[in-house]
Enzyme design. Structure first.
Site, PDB file in Angstrom:
ATOM      1  N   GLN A 177       3.018   9.916   1.227  1.00 25.28           N
ATOM      2  CA  GLN A 177       4.285   9.185   1.235  1.00 25.28           C
ATOM      3  C   GLN A 177       5.148   9.506   0.014  1.00 25.28           C
ATOM      4  OE1 GLN A 177       2.220   5.250   2.262  1.00 25.28           O
ATOM      5  NE2 GLN A 177       4.282   5.047   3.143  1.00 25.28           N
ATOM      6  N   HIS A 214      -4.441   1.365   7.535  1.00 30.62           N
ATOM      7  CA  HIS A 214      -3.095   1.954   7.584  1.00 30.62           C
ATOM      8  C   HIS A 214      -2.977   3.112   6.586  1.00 30.62           C
ATOM      9  CE1 HIS A 214       1.442   1.482   7.935  1.00 30.62           C
ATOM     10  NE2 HIS A 214       1.346   2.119   6.786  1.00 30.62           N
ATOM     11  N   GLU A 215      -3.426   2.890   5.352  1.00 29.15           N
ATOM     12  CA  GLU A 215      -3.278   3.920   4.320  1.00 29.15           C
ATOM     13  C   GLU A 215      -4.188   5.123   4.585  1.00 29.15           C
ATOM     14  OE1 GLU A 215      -0.693   3.721   2.618  1.00 29.15           O
ATOM     15  OE2 GLU A 215      -0.332   1.599   2.988  1.00 29.15           O
ATOM     16  N   CYS A 252       6.016  -0.041   7.307  1.00 26.16           N
ATOM     17  CA  CYS A 252       5.670   1.104   6.473  1.00 26.16           C
ATOM     18  C   CYS A 252       6.865   1.467   5.601  1.00 26.16           C
ATOM     19  CB  CYS A 252       5.277   2.284   7.360  1.00 26.16           C
ATOM     20  SG  CYS A 252       4.782   3.754   6.464  1.00 26.16           S
ATOM     21  N   LEU A 253       6.588   1.737   4.328  1.00 27.41           N
ATOM     22  CA  LEU A 253       7.663   2.129   3.418  1.00 27.41           C
ATOM     23  C   LEU A 253       8.313   3.439   3.837  1.00 27.41           C
ATOM     24  CD1 LEU A 253       5.961   1.188   0.024  1.00 27.41           C
ATOM     25  CD2 LEU A 253       7.723  -0.091   1.253  1.00 27.41           C
ATOM     26  N   HIS A 290      -2.626   7.376   7.039  1.00 27.05           N
ATOM     27  CA  HIS A 290      -1.637   8.276   6.428  1.00 27.05           C
ATOM     28  C   HIS A 290      -2.279   9.577   5.954  1.00 27.05           C
ATOM     29  CE1 HIS A 290       2.322   6.471   6.250  1.00 27.05           C
ATOM     30  NE2 HIS A 290       1.826   5.316   5.844  1.00 27.05           N
ATOM     31  N   GLY A 303       0.836  -1.197   0.000  1.00 27.52           N
ATOM     32  CA  GLY A 303       0.000   0.000   0.000  1.00 27.52           C
ATOM     33  C   GLY A 303       0.865   1.238   0.000  1.00 27.52           C
TER      34      GLY A 303
END
Length: 156
Positions: free
Chosen positions: A51, A130-131, A88-89, A134, A46
């Site tokens: 991000q 999660h997304e 997380c990226l 963000h 995701g």
């Protein structure tokens, strides 16, 4: 299409609230395409627009069943609960145990502005939550019951 640079914590852009998308045009389509390519190249499941430094309510996900794009997403139903690991990226090297709903229903718009609904369970439910976090400036480390270093021996 092209990849974009993934913003890393503690960059302040990750803490800002994103704005609703109002224009469904070629710029949005390019952003969605770039976000998907960036997510795949980074071996993620995701990615949210902040991000990649864009403060718009846009997410892309692929938990194994193909790409899901959501514009202006919101969770409208939650069911069940579990604590599970998240990474997380934007926060490489760390994992956290986060309490999330087991099943969620999210509504938003597709790349053309048409209404869509996504029902997710297990990993997809966790990814949706999660997304969307963000988009509100919330990171998994804010919610984690425990944060720990990722074992470098583990595959991405």
């Amino acid at each position: 299409m092209g990849t974009r640079v993934i913003v890393k914590h503690p960059d302040p852009v990750l803490r800002q609230k994103c704005v609703q998308v109002k224009r469904f045009n070629a710029n949005l389509h390019r952003l969605l395409d770039d976000m998907a390519e960036t997510m795949y190249e980074a071996h993620g499941v995701g990615l949210a627009a902040p991000q990649v430094g864009i403060l718009k309510r846009v997410i892309v996900m692929d938990c194994g069943d193909g790409i899901i794009e959501m514009i202006n997403p919101e969770i409208v139903e939650r069911d069940g609960e579990e604590v599970g690991p998240e990474g997380c990226l934007s926060i490489p090297g760390l994992l956290g145990d986060v309490r999330r709903a087991l099943k969620v229903k999210a509504r938003g718009l597709d790349r053309h502005g048409n209404p869509i609904e996504v029902v997710g369970e297990d990993l997809l439910a966790r990814c949706i939550q999660h997304e969307i976090d963000h988009l509100n400036g919330v990171l998994f480390i804010d919610l984690a019951e425990k944060v720990y270093e990722k074992d470098p021996e583990d595959a991405d």
